[in-house]
Design a protein around this motif. Structure first.
Motif, PDB file in Angstrom:
ATOM      1  N   LYS A   1     -20.325  47.360  40.600  1.00 51.36           N
ATOM      2  CA  LYS A   1     -21.390  48.007  41.366  1.00 51.36           C
ATOM      3  C   LYS A   1     -22.001  49.192  40.645  1.00 51.36           C
ATOM      4  O   LYS A   1     -22.980  49.766  41.119  1.00 51.36           O
ATOM      5  CB  LYS A   1     -20.834  48.522  42.707  1.00 51.36           C
TER       6      LYS A   1
ATOM      7  N   SER B   1     -20.653  47.420  50.234  1.00 50.17           N
ATOM      8  CA  SER B   1     -21.798  46.506  50.249  1.00 50.17           C
ATOM      9  C   SER B   1     -22.021  45.961  48.835  1.00 50.17           C
ATOM     10  O   SER B   1     -21.829  46.669  47.851  1.00 50.17           O
ATOM     11  CB  SER B   1     -23.044  47.232  50.762  1.00 50.17           C
TER      12      SER B   1
ATOM     13  N   ASN C   1     -24.174  45.458  46.604  1.00 50.62           N
ATOM     14  CA  ASN C   1     -25.379  45.801  45.851  1.00 50.62           C
ATOM     15  C   ASN C   1     -25.003  46.734  44.703  1.00 50.62           C
ATOM     16  O   ASN C   1     -23.925  47.319  44.714  1.00 50.62           O
ATOM     17  CB  ASN C   1     -26.382  46.516  46.771  1.00 50.62           C
TER      18      ASN C   1
ATOM     19  N   SER D   1     -29.072  47.158  50.265  1.00 49.69           N
ATOM     20  CA  SER D   1     -27.914  46.333  50.628  1.00 49.69           C
ATOM     21  C   SER D   1     -28.337  44.874  50.811  1.00 49.69           C
ATOM     22  O   SER D   1     -29.428  44.602  51.301  1.00 49.69           O
ATOM     23  CB  SER D   1     -27.281  46.842  51.918  1.00 49.69           C
TER      24      SER D   1
ATOM     25  N   GLU E   1     -25.480  48.253  57.999  1.00 46.86           N
ATOM     26  CA  GLU E   1     -24.050  48.480  57.839  1.00 46.86           C
ATOM     27  C   GLU E   1     -23.388  49.022  59.113  1.00 46.86           C
ATOM     28  O   GLU E   1     -24.055  49.493  60.025  1.00 46.86           O
ATOM     29  CB  GLU E   1     -23.774  49.471  56.699  1.00 46.86           C
TER      30      GLU E   1
ATOM     31  N   HIS F   1     -30.645  56.564  48.688  1.00 46.18           N
ATOM     32  CA  HIS F   1     -29.736  55.439  48.846  1.00 46.18           C
ATOM     33  C   HIS F   1     -30.535  54.314  49.472  1.00 46.18           C
ATOM     34  O   HIS F   1     -31.561  54.567  50.095  1.00 46.18           O
ATOM     35  CB  HIS F   1     -28.589  55.851  49.767  1.00 46.18           C
TER      36      HIS F   1
HETATM   37 MG    MG Z   1     -23.452  50.546  50.549  1.00 41.59          MG
END
Ligand code: MG
Ligand code: TXA
Length: 363
Positions: free
Chosen positions: A53, A150, A152, A158, A187, A238
């Motif tokens: 990630k 997640s 991504n 995500s 999420e 984010h």
């Molecule tokens: Mg995340």
């Protein structure tokens, strides 16, 4: 590394479960978003999650557990070997019984044997029991807790489909278990349970805050100003498309004139995207594309579509992206607003980011 998208079947789930046990990573569907799962007890598997990630090690992982056959209790948490034995109370148990399996993550004092890498050295561990048949089947088959952020690249949008995971991680992981589109789409809500009904909300998500306040009989305690961010979900940037993305102070209707913008992509919460497209293209005299979270203004639908819309906007022809800055802040709306807030910059920033070049005037 070759990445395979695996269609779901009982055999595939058993096979992937045993591969997880021996340290391989699997992208798995959950009801919220796809997770990048690895054996939470295996330091190499967990290190691999961070590497794949490109996630900084100060950002701890959520550990996923299977749902027991009986109503979940504190005993189950302690038996997992993750949560400090003996810690917890009836209020906590009630929250778990109402919300699990489901889009709630609870941060609790950890058992000393939990890997420091999983918790980033914190004294707490984040636990969730997902409500997705394939996630549950995989957890059962693996027979170990699964650490899963997640799926991504760090800071990016995500993934809510197997194809979106592919875009993020193809060539970096061996398997993506295809569970179709994630039904919640946003999420989990993360709370830190403090004892005696007191709690902090670390991230709004799939379980509305009002639901938790109802169960616990009180609103969350105010968060102490963190020396470091407690959840990178809390970092300012984010969930962001890799394209300039700004939020309007209010609705799309405010957009009046522009300077220097070659083409515009607009995200609206509800309504008719075709007519909005028409009006704005006329007003601005440039190509405009419009994405709508939910024509009817249904918040569940809006949450489910949010990340897919951001992906489409990023991949589109539009040179500059904007989102409406308002929306229904109740229920799942709070989580949608939170994600949009972190994915975008305030519109005032446009002029400082592109001085003398780009302007979008709002009335
Ligand atoms: Mg995340
Ligand atoms: O819905 C979800 O929660 C998805 C699916 C895959 O379960 N997972 C997810 O994981 O969103 P991730 O890693 O993208 O976000 C987890 C957040 C991070 O921002 C992390 O900082 C926070 O959880 N977190 C984990 N452990 C924590 C802890 N001990 N204290 C505070 N925050 C924690």
């Amino acid at each position: 590394m070759k990445t395979a998208i695996i269609p779901p079947s009982p055999e595939a789930v058993l096979e992937l479960g045993s591969r997880l046990r021996t340290g391989e990573l699997v992208a798995m569907p959950t009801e919220t978003v796809y997770g990048l799962a690895g054996n939470a007890w295996d330091p190499e598997a967990v290190a691999q999650i961070f590497a794949v990630k490109e996630r900084p090690r100060f950002d701890p992982l959520i550990v996923h557990l299977p749902m027991p056959e009986h109503p979940i209790g504190l005993e189950d948490l302690w038996a997992s070997g993750l949560v400090r034995r003996g810690w917890g109370d009836q209020e906590l148990e009630r929250v778990l019984q109402v919300c699990w399996p489901g889009p709630l993550t609870v941060v609790l004092p950890r058992d000393p044997q939990v890997l420091d890498l999983v918790t980033s050295g914190l004294e707490t561990v984040a636990i969730r029991i997902p409500d997705h048949p394939l996630a549950q089947a995989l957890l059962q088959a693996a027979g170990i807790p699964l650490a899963a952020p997640s799926a991504n690249r760090f800071g990016h949008i995500s993934p809510t489909s197997a194809q979106a995971v592919w875009q993020e991680l193809a060539g970096r992981i061996p398997y993506i278990l295809d569970g179709g589109v994630c039904p919640v789409g946003i999420e989990s809500t993360i709370i830190r349970y403090l004892g005696q009904g007191h709690w902090h909300c670390l991230r709004p998500g799939g379980i509305p805050m009002a639901t938790l306040a109802g169960i616990l009989g009180r609103d969350p305690d105010p968060l102490p100003a963190p020396a470091q961010p407690n959840a990178p979900g809390q970092l300012p940037s984010h969930y962001a498309p890799r394209k300039p993305f700004y939020r309007l102070p209010n609705s799309w209707k405010q957009i009046q004139t522009h300077q220097g913008i070659p083409s515009l992509g607009v995200l609206i919460w509800q309504g008719d995207p075709e007519s909005v497209q028409h009006i704005l293209a006329e007003r601005l005299g440039i190509p405009v594309q419009v994405w709508c979270l939910s024509r009817s203004g249904n918040t569940e639908e809006a949450a489910q579509r949010l990340f897919a819309c951001l992906r489409e906007m990023e991949a589109s022809e539009a040179a500059l992206l904007v989102t409406e800055g308002i929306g229904d802040p109740t229920g799942l709306g709070a989580a949608i607003l939170d994600r949009l807030q972190r994915a975008s910059l305030p519109l005032e920033r446009l002029q400082t980011d592109f001085p003398g070049q780009l302007r979008l005037d709002v009335g």
